[in-house]
Design an enzyme around this catalytic site. Structure first.
Site, short mmCIF file in Angstrom:
data_model
loop_
_atom_site.label_atom_id
_atom_site.label_comp_id
_atom_site.label_asym_id
_atom_site.label_seq_id
_atom_site.Cartn_x
_atom_site.Cartn_y
_atom_site.Cartn_z
N GLU A 99 0.89 -1.15 -0.11
CA GLU A 99 -0.03 -0.10 -0.01
C GLU A 99 0.56 1.20 0.06
O GLU A 99 2.12 1.22 0.28
CB GLU A 99 -0.91 0.07 1.14
N LYS A 146 -6.55 10.07 0.84
CA LYS A 146 -6.58 8.75 1.34
C LYS A 146 -7.49 8.15 0.31
O LYS A 146 -8.85 8.91 0.07
CB LYS A 146 -7.44 8.67 2.69
N VAL A 172 -5.43 -0.25 2.67
CA VAL A 172 -5.46 -1.69 2.06
C VAL A 172 -6.49 -2.23 1.42
O VAL A 172 -6.44 -2.86 0.64
CB VAL A 172 -5.83 -2.46 3.72
N ASP A 206 -18.45 2.76 12.35
CA ASP A 206 -17.16 2.79 11.68
C ASP A 206 -16.56 1.80 11.87
O ASP A 206 -15.90 0.96 12.84
CB ASP A 206 -16.44 3.92 12.62
N SER A 225 -13.78 -0.55 9.20
CA SER A 225 -13.16 -0.10 7.83
C SER A 225 -13.41 -1.06 6.75
O SER A 225 -13.78 -2.12 6.97
CB SER A 225 -11.66 -0.61 8.11
N ALA A 226 -13.52 -0.39 5.47
CA ALA A 226 -13.80 -1.34 4.37
C ALA A 226 -12.71 -2.17 4.11
O ALA A 226 -12.75 -3.03 3.34
CB ALA A 226 -13.84 -0.24 3.13
N ASP A 227 -11.63 -2.24 4.91
CA ASP A 227 -10.41 -3.21 4.71
C ASP A 227 -10.70 -4.62 4.77
O ASP A 227 -10.60 -5.59 4.24
CB ASP A 227 -9.19 -3.13 5.68
N LYS A 251 -4.91 -1.91 13.53
CA LYS A 251 -4.42 -0.73 13.97
C LYS A 251 -4.55 -0.79 15.45
O LYS A 251 -5.59 -1.37 16.03
CB LYS A 251 -5.14 0.42 13.42
N1 PSU Z 1 -2.57 1.26 10.43
C1 PSU Z 1 -2.01 2.30 10.87
N2 PSU Z 1 -2.12 3.47 10.40
C2 PSU Z 1 -2.99 3.70 9.34
C3 PSU Z 1 -3.32 2.72 8.47
C4 PSU Z 1 -3.33 1.44 9.11
O1 PSU Z 1 -1.48 2.22 11.82
O2 PSU Z 1 -2.99 4.83 8.92
C5 PSU Z 1 -4.17 2.95 7.17
C6 PSU Z 1 -3.93 1.86 6.36
O3 PSU Z 1 -3.91 2.08 5.08
C7 PSU Z 1 -5.40 1.24 6.44
C8 PSU Z 1 -6.30 2.21 6.69
O4 PSU Z 1 -5.91 0.39 5.24
O5 PSU Z 1 -5.30 3.13 7.65
C9 PSU Z 1 -7.82 2.06 7.42
O6 PSU Z 1 -8.27 3.40 7.40
P1 PSU Z 1 -9.91 3.11 7.95
O7 PSU Z 1 -9.97 2.74 9.44
O8 PSU Z 1 -10.45 4.52 7.77
O9 PSU Z 1 -10.57 2.20 6.92
MN MN Z 2 -13.79 4.33 8.83
#
Ligand code: PSU
Ligand code: MN
Length: 302
Positions: A23, A83, A104, A136, A138-140, A157
């Protein structure tokens, strides 16, 4: 318009040389502070190459989806970014986004579109604390279930709801593998205290399990690798620092997308930079393990 693939990656995909997708959020202005971001990029790329695989960083540059960024453009990966999660890919192409740093979810979508099977990151997104109110998630997690890749990470995270993240992955039938570990790691800590459903100790076992998974189920698999021993931060210390950072964020009125960078910076300060050093070490180690798995997947099934 399809992705622009670096010639080295095209050759690797054609010849069956292992490829590891990566990524671009981690090294961008949204990720690690400078100069750690530049060091992370160099170390992650070198770790993949050291195991005989070809790295393929994904990003959107000038509205173009890119797979594999040549050295002459590396500086761009360290700069100001927007992002880009999976939902943002289409509009970012249309709008000609200068630098879209892929998370991701976006990286998995892009890597899958060009036939890459292995992806390395630091920590995945997951179910946020308080998600019952905010939704909330994540789409991951959706991308892990949807795209046919092995994702190598050091857990999720640091400030997510880890039990609910594991429950969500179970619901989506994503296999969660502890690589040489019985526990779900906690990013810069080696264990969250939560067990993983399956432990595998060798890349050949991971490759074998993944082949069977896609044959009978479909979608991706998550391989969790604890941060290397010498760089780990104790789990209770990590939680203490995390909770203080979250409190500080809420008292400062920080919310939504600003929370992650704020909390990560506060954790880095509270640990005297140890969290950043641990982050570099785990990302590099994940890149190495991903290259080993990509190599095992490139071999004919034994
Ligand atoms: N892990 C971290 N910091 C980050 C991320 C992951 O410690 O910033 C990033 C990665 O790119 C992950 C994204 O895919 O945050 C997920 O963001 P969100 O929770 O908004 O889906
Ligand atoms: Mn989110």
């Amino acid at each position: 318009m399809s992705a622009r693939i670096d010639p080295e990656v095209v050759d690797a995909l054609r010849s069956g040389t292992p490829v590891v997708a990566m990524e671009s959020t981690i090294t961008s202005s949204l990720g690690l502070p400078s100069p750690a971001n530049e060091q992370a990029l160099a170390r992650n790329l070198a770790a993949v190459r050291a195991e005989g695989a070809v790295p393929a960083v994904t990003a959107i540059l000038d509205g173009e989806v890119r797979v594999g960024i040549p050295a002459r453009e590396h500086q761009r990966l360290l700069g100001d970014a927007q992002k880009v999660a999976a939902r943002d890919i289409g509009p970012s192409i249309t709008r000609g986004t200068r630098f879209g740093a892929t998370t991701v979810s976006a990286s998995l979508a892009i890597a899958s579109s060009v036939g890459i099977s292995t992806f390395a990151t630091g920590g995945i997104g997951g179910v946020h604390l308080g998600a019952a109110e905010t939704s909330d998630v994540s789409a991951d997690l959706d991308a892990l279930a949807r795209y046919r890749l092995v994702t190598v990470c050091a857990g999720a995270k640091a400030f997510l709801d880890l039990p609910r993240t594991l429950e969500d992955l179970e619901t989506r039938s994503v296999p969660v593998i502890g690589f040489g570990s019985d526990d779900f790691p906690m990013f810069t800590a080696r264990s969250s205290g939560l067990p993983v459903p399956h432990r595998l100790d060798h890349q050949d076992e991971v490759a074998d399990a993944f082949r069977s998974h896609v044959e009978f189920v479909s979608g991706g698999m998550l391989v969790c690798v604890p941060v290397p021993e010498g760089h780990a931060i104790a789990a209770d210390r990590m939680l203490e620092v995390r909770d203080a950072a979250l409190l500080e964020a809420s008292e400062a009125g920080v919310n939504a997308g600003a929370v992650t960078p704020f909390v990560l910076a506060a954790i880095a300060e509270a640990t005297g930079g140890a969290s950043v050093r641990a982050n570099l070490a785990l990302a590099e180690n994940n890149a190495r393990v991903a290259a080993l798995i990509a190599g095992a997947l490139a071999e004919p099934r034994g």
